[in-house]
Design a protein around this motif. Structure first.
Motif, PDB file in Angstrom:
ATOM      1  N   VAL B 177       0.800  -1.062   0.109  1.00 20.94           N
ATOM      2  CA  VAL B 177      -0.056   0.088   0.192  1.00 20.94           C
ATOM      3  C   VAL B 177       0.996   1.409  -0.140  1.00 20.94           C
ATOM      4  O   VAL B 177       0.576   2.064  -0.857  1.00 20.94           O
ATOM      5  CB  VAL B 177      -0.965   0.030   1.205  1.00 20.94           C
ATOM      6  N   VAL B 178       1.825   1.181   0.744  1.00 19.45           N
ATOM      7  CA  VAL B 178       3.030   2.443   0.844  1.00 19.45           C
ATOM      8  C   VAL B 178       3.575   2.737  -0.428  1.00 19.45           C
ATOM      9  O   VAL B 178       3.296   3.565  -0.818  1.00 19.45           O
ATOM     10  CB  VAL B 178       3.744   2.354   2.034  1.00 19.45           C
ATOM     11  N   LYS B 179       3.714   1.580  -1.095  1.00 15.16           N
ATOM     12  CA  LYS B 179       4.597   1.665  -2.335  1.00 15.16           C
ATOM     13  C   LYS B 179       3.548   2.090  -3.547  1.00 15.16           C
ATOM     14  O   LYS B 179       4.027   2.928  -3.988  1.00 15.16           O
ATOM     15  CB  LYS B 179       5.089   0.126  -2.723  1.00 15.16           C
ATOM     16  N   LEU B 180       2.409   1.699  -3.298  1.00 18.70           N
ATOM     17  CA  LEU B 180       1.452   2.003  -4.234  1.00 18.70           C
ATOM     18  C   LEU B 180       1.212   3.712  -4.095  1.00 18.70           C
ATOM     19  O   LEU B 180       1.220   4.386  -5.186  1.00 18.70           O
ATOM     20  CB  LEU B 180       0.115   1.355  -3.888  1.00 18.70           C
ATOM     21  N   THR B 293       7.927   0.828   9.140  1.00 18.85           N
ATOM     22  CA  THR B 293       8.844  -0.371   8.660  1.00 18.85           C
ATOM     23  C   THR B 293       8.822  -0.340   7.129  1.00 18.85           C
ATOM     24  O   THR B 293       9.587  -0.503   6.298  1.00 18.85           O
ATOM     25  CB  THR B 293       8.762  -1.740   9.080  1.00 18.85           C
ATOM     26  N   SER B 294       7.378   0.034   6.694  1.00 18.21           N
ATOM     27  CA  SER B 294       7.313   0.088   5.343  1.00 18.21           C
ATOM     28  C   SER B 294       8.046   1.150   4.698  1.00 18.21           C
ATOM     29  O   SER B 294       8.664   1.022   3.439  1.00 18.21           O
ATOM     30  CB  SER B 294       5.781   0.306   4.984  1.00 18.21           C
ATOM     31  N   PHE B 295       8.244   2.134   5.304  1.00 21.49           N
ATOM     32  CA  PHE B 295       9.121   3.107   4.670  1.00 21.49           C
ATOM     33  C   PHE B 295      10.416   2.856   4.510  1.00 21.49           C
ATOM     34  O   PHE B 295      11.088   3.037   3.581  1.00 21.49           O
ATOM     35  CB  PHE B 295       8.897   4.510   5.718  1.00 21.49           C
ATOM     36  N   TYR B 296      10.867   2.194   5.612  1.00 20.37           N
ATOM     37  CA  TYR B 296      12.220   1.701   5.453  1.00 20.37           C
ATOM     38  C   TYR B 296      12.639   0.422   4.169  1.00 20.37           C
ATOM     39  O   TYR B 296      13.634   0.485   3.698  1.00 20.37           O
ATOM     40  CB  TYR B 296      12.732   0.744   6.705  1.00 20.37           C
ATOM     41  N   HIS B 297      11.275  -0.104   3.920  1.00 20.41           N
ATOM     42  CA  HIS B 297      11.589  -1.223   2.731  1.00 20.41           C
ATOM     43  C   HIS B 297      11.369  -0.397   1.690  1.00 20.41           C
ATOM     44  O   HIS B 297      11.940  -1.174   0.637  1.00 20.41           O
ATOM     45  CB  HIS B 297      10.285  -2.049   2.979  1.00 20.41           C
ATOM     46  N   LEU B 298      11.082   0.799   1.605  1.00 23.23           N
ATOM     47  CA  LEU B 298      11.281   1.461   0.184  1.00 23.23           C
ATOM     48  C   LEU B 298      12.466   1.833  -0.357  1.00 23.23           C
ATOM     49  O   LEU B 298      13.301   2.027   0.576  1.00 23.23           O
ATOM     50  CB  LEU B 298      10.469   2.979   0.270  1.00 23.23           C
ATOM     51  N   PRO B 299      12.838   1.485  -1.546  1.00 19.93           N
ATOM     52  CA  PRO B 299      14.114   1.894  -2.020  1.00 19.93           C
ATOM     53  C   PRO B 299      14.400   3.444  -2.260  1.00 19.93           C
ATOM     54  O   PRO B 299      14.219   3.872  -3.257  1.00 19.93           O
ATOM     55  CB  PRO B 299      14.252   1.231  -3.291  1.00 19.93           C
ATOM     56  N   ILE B 300      14.518   3.845  -1.139  1.00 20.96           N
ATOM     57  CA  ILE B 300      14.351   5.523  -0.894  1.00 20.96           C
ATOM     58  C   ILE B 300      15.532   6.241  -1.736  1.00 20.96           C
ATOM     59  O   ILE B 300      15.145   7.025  -2.517  1.00 20.96           O
ATOM     60  CB  ILE B 300      14.716   5.911   0.804  1.00 20.96           C
ATOM     61  N   THR B 301      16.814   5.774  -1.808  1.00 21.83           N
ATOM     62  CA  THR B 301      17.813   6.436  -2.610  1.00 21.83           C
ATOM     63  C   THR B 301      17.367   6.360  -4.175  1.00 21.83           C
ATOM     64  O   THR B 301      17.311   7.248  -4.785  1.00 21.83           O
ATOM     65  CB  THR B 301      19.162   5.872  -2.489  1.00 21.83           C
ATOM     66  N   MET B 382       5.900   4.903 -11.153  1.00 25.44           N
ATOM     67  CA  MET B 382       5.034   4.146 -10.215  1.00 25.44           C
ATOM     68  C   MET B 382       5.419   2.826 -10.060  1.00 25.44           C
ATOM     69  O   MET B 382       4.984   2.226  -8.930  1.00 25.44           O
ATOM     70  CB  MET B 382       3.732   3.935 -11.068  1.00 25.44           C
ATOM     71  N   ARG B 383       6.403   2.228 -10.844  1.00 29.24           N
ATOM     72  CA  ARG B 383       6.888   0.826 -10.690  1.00 29.24           C
ATOM     73  C   ARG B 383       7.947   1.053  -9.580  1.00 29.24           C
ATOM     74  O   ARG B 383       8.295  -0.102  -8.815  1.00 29.24           O
ATOM     75  CB  ARG B 383       7.295   0.206 -11.966  1.00 29.24           C
ATOM     76  N   ILE B 384       8.852   1.743  -9.907  1.00 27.27           N
ATOM     77  CA  ILE B 384       9.943   1.746  -8.830  1.00 27.27           C
ATOM     78  C   ILE B 384       9.817   1.403  -7.594  1.00 27.27           C
ATOM     79  O   ILE B 384      10.787   0.705  -6.853  1.00 27.27           O
ATOM     80  CB  ILE B 384      10.848   3.092  -9.015  1.00 27.27           C
ATOM     81  N   PRO B 385       8.738   2.095  -6.614  1.00 32.58           N
ATOM     82  CA  PRO B 385       8.786   1.595  -5.209  1.00 32.58           C
ATOM     83  C   PRO B 385       8.656   0.208  -5.226  1.00 32.58           C
ATOM     84  O   PRO B 385       9.111  -0.441  -4.165  1.00 32.58           O
ATOM     85  CB  PRO B 385       7.459   2.404  -4.818  1.00 32.58           C
ATOM     86  N   PHE B 386       8.309  -0.591  -6.123  1.00 34.25           N
ATOM     87  CA  PHE B 386       8.084  -1.901  -6.134  1.00 34.25           C
ATOM     88  C   PHE B 386       9.356  -2.562  -6.293  1.00 34.25           C
ATOM     89  O   PHE B 386       9.250  -4.130  -6.479  1.00 34.25           O
ATOM     90  CB  PHE B 386       6.956  -2.626  -6.962  1.00 34.25           C
TER      91      PHE B 386
END
Lengths: 308, 437
Positions: B177-180, B293-301, B382-386
């Motif tokens: 959901v967060v990625k979305l 934790t979801s935020f941490y899982h995002l490929p932030i950089t 839109m895809r990159i967060p996944f």
């Protein structure tokens, strides 16, 4: 006198339409050069080629001895016929911006603008927006912006449109002064009386081709017909008219005068001496009018365009 | 001579100093937040409303599931005809009447339940009722087959699958959901940015044409410099406006939520209500911890770098087209026929993004569209967060860059000729001819 600008065999096509067909011109340094032609003849295209707005398909342009290159932008001042300014920008800011685009520093541009604004008595317009000014006022600012960077070559396309006679005169004097200060002026207009007044040389372009060129005097000599306009106060109208028409081509003349003298145009042949005509006329009465008809630029323009 | 900085400066300053720009910068977030607060406030009123539902259960088997809840009171009616019950519901101004017909066979009950009300009932109320009855009937059917209900209850388990990638990163449904949200936000932001500021560029080109200053300028600078200066200057003004919106919006949001004491972020519109109840049913309660934790899982950089690159690439690609349109026409009314083909791929990208990326971020459709240059910025964002393999991102960027250069070349050609053309509305055919000049 050397040429500041030489256009050599320049051609330009837009699709199947030929705007310029191998046109060459040479503009002597320090002259006022009239670029004439009917609407759609190709004048604007030629001016745009000189300004590097349009690239020619073939041919060369030499400015001051060098092939035209981007460094020349600052050597040319161009006042296009289709001209305007940013409506919502202030006069001063706008003039500064345009001057800087021509390569002046901010400081230098400001100094020169102040000089010119004072000179044309428009100093208090600095903070006004263009949309608050009249057309003539905006034209003045455009003129200043065109000449501000002191270019070697100035190109004016219809510089007097939108000006009242007083301001047109003012601008005319400024153009003459710029010429006297060493600039060369290319002047394109449809107002033949100003060509008459200002130009040293003219070139006439018609349907993409150059059809006439030379100094104004030479061209006039070339077009003159040896016709004299005479007015004579005589009681022997009929006899005189009859005698004259036996020797020369005679047609009724049309000029304004106070008396009811006989008015005629008399065309002499190459070998005739106008003095002989004059002394002949003197026998018949008082000569009130004796003028050689010099073709006006207007006549030359119309005649050349019609013949082509 | 390089006049680009000078042109950028002028474009930026005239945009930023423009009165309507300033008004919009300050007014937009106020209006937006105001509206959002209003909606939140209204829906809160709506949710707080006490509802009374009358239940007439002639089968006598279902009614015991209707126990009073927070905002809903159930009145169980007995020994009453349907007509009388309806009358009563009207008189007592109840929310509605749930009627369950006499039961002949438990298997046919589903067609015998009606909800009668003055107005169409809210979706959440109906689905809530349906869920309750579903469960009851399920139990009844099982009972009929001789299954012990207690055993079923005891056998109920709540499975929550722990998701982990081969690299050992743990993910969860909250993550998705967060990625979305992140991907959608990035894509949508780019979409809005292109439309708003692309139009601004176009208008500014048209302004130069209509004010006839263009020929003066073009005798001093190369058209491509002017065009790029316009695009960059306007973009900077756009970024300024966006940042101002975020700041003003943030401050306003903070002020409103502290002063009025409700959380605007939790407003519920009608269809969110449904989603919300669906989530509740699957017992998926989002917790702060989960979110973090979801935020941490995002490929932030990766997200940030890709966002910047794709945003710039996509924006420049489209804005050069907008500039070319501006150059081709004389006034804004003539732009419609040319804008439409630009909007098409943009809309497509947003739809593909919202429908296929959500469904399957690495499926064929999403992958293909994240390579096509006119849709790639939005779809890829839109895809990159996944998690998109780096090579895909780089290839997509290179394609985008190549197309961008081609488009700028193409736009500059149109621009160069178009800015000096006045009077008539050009056709596509003529514009293609201009490229050859």
């Amino acid at each position: 006198m050397s040429n500041i600008l030489e256009v050599q065999n320049v051609s330009k096509n837009f699709g199947s339409f030929t705007a310029l067909n191998s046109v060459s011109i040479a503009v002597p340094k320090g002259s006022i050069f009239g670029l004439l032609g009917p609407n759609g003849a190709g004048k604007t295209t030629l001016i745009r080629v000189i300004n590097q707005i349009t690239m020619p398909d073939s041919g060369h342009v030499i400015l001051d001895g060098e092939p035209l290159n981007p460094m020349h932008i600052k050597d040319i001042g161009y006042l296009p016929e289709e001209r305007g300014l940013y409506k919502s920008m202030k006069v001063g800011e706008q003039a500064l911006y345009l001057a800087q685009l021509k390569g002046l520093s901010h400081k230098e541009a400001k100094k020169r603008l102040k000089y010119w604004f004072d000179r044309l008595e428009i100093g208090d317009w600095w903070n006004k927006k263009i949309q608050e000014l009249s057309k003539g006022m905006a034209q003045k600012i455009q003129f200043v912006v065109t000449v501000l960077h002191e270019p070697k070559l100035l190109i004016f396309d219809e510089p007097f449109s939108g000006f009242d006679p007083i301001n047109a005169n003012l601008i005319k004097d400024e153009i003459l002064k710029l010429r006297d200060d060493g600039a060369t002026v290319i002047f394109s207009t449809h107002r033949m009386e100003s060509v008459e007044e200002l130009c040293d040389e003219i070139t006439l372009i018609h349907k993409s081709n150059k059809i006439l060129e030379g100094t104004l005097i030479d061209i006039k000599k070339q077009f003159k017909t040896n016709t004299f306009e005479i007015g004579i106060d005589t009681k022997q109208h009929l006899i005189l008219e009859k005698e004259l028409s036996e020797k020369f081509e005679v047609s009724p003349a049309n000029f304004k005068s106070l008396g009811d003298e006989l008015k005629l145009n008399v065309k002499l042949s190459e070998s005739d001496n106008p003095n002989d005509l004059l002394s002949y006329l003197c026998n018949y009465g008082m000569v009130s009018h004796f003028v050689e008809l010099i073709p006006s630029v207007n006549d030359i323009f119309i005649q050349s365009v019609k013949n082509n | 001579m390089n006049h680009l900085p000078l042109i950028i400066k002028r474009e930026y300053l005239t945009k930023v100093k423009n009165k309507s720009f300033i008004v919009m910068t300050f007014l937009s977030p106020i209006i937006m937040i105001g509206l959002a607060s209003l909606v939140a406030y209204l829906s809160q009123i709506n949710n707080d409303k006490e509802r009374t539902i009358l239940v007439l259960d002639e089968s006598n088997v279902v009614q015991d599931v209707f126990k009073n809840e927070d905002h809903v009171t159930y009145n169980i009616l007995e020994n009453m005809s349907l007509k009388d019950a309806e009358e009563l519901a009207k008189q007592s101004e109840s929310y509605g009447l749930l009627y369950i017909d006499k039961l002949t066979d438990i298997d046919s009950i589903s067609g015998q339940i009606k909800f009668l009300s003055e107005e169409s009932p809210s979706l959440s109320v109906i689905s809530n009722l349906e869920a309750k009855i579903d469960k009851k009937i399920e139990y009844l059917k099982l009972q009929k087959k001789g299954v012990d209900v207690k055993m079923i209850d005891a056998a109920k388990t709540n499975v929550s699958i722990l998701q982990e990638t081969f690299k050992g990163e743990k993910t969860s449904k909250t993550d998705s959901v967060v990625k979305l949200v992140f991907g959608g936000l990035a894509g949508y932001l780019l979409f809005m940015f292109i439309i708003i500021y692309g139009n601004m560029i176009m208008r500014s080109v048209i302004e130069e044409k209509t004010s006839r200053i263009i020929e003066v300028i073009i005798s001093s600078v190369k058209p491509i410099q002017l065009m790029l200066g316009k695009i960059i200057g306007t973009s900077l003004a756009g970024i300024t406006q966006f940042v101002a919106w975020l700041l003003i919006g943030g401050v306003l949001l903070f002020v409103i939520s502290t002063v009025f004491g409700f959380d605007v972020g939790q407003m519920q519109s009608a269809n969110q209500e449904m989603m919300h109840s669906a989530m509740n049913n699957s017992e998926m309660t989002m917790q702060i911890h989960d979110l973090l934790t979801s935020f941490y899982h995002l490929p932030i950089t990766n997200l940030i770098i890709a966002f910047i690159l794709f945003f710039i690439g996509g924006y420049l690609l489209y804005s050069s087209l907008y500039a070319a349109i501006g150059a081709a026409v004389d006034n804004e009314t003539d732009t419609q026929q040319f804008i439409f083909p630009i909007l098409m791929p943009l809309m497509l990208a947003v739809y593909v993004g919202f429908f296929t990326v959500i469904e399957d971020p690495h499926g064929t459709v999403s992958t293909v569209f994240s390579f096509i240059p006119f849709t790639s910025p939005i779809v890829m964002l839109m895809r990159i967060p996944f998690g998109v393999p780096l090579w895909q991102q780089i290839v997509s960027l290179l394609i985008l860059l190549g197309t961008f250069m081609l488009t700028v070349w193409f736009a500059a050609k149109i621009y160069r000729v178009g800015i000096l053309m006045y009077g008539k509305k050009p056709t596509y055919k003529e514009i293609i001819k201009w490229i050859k000049y």
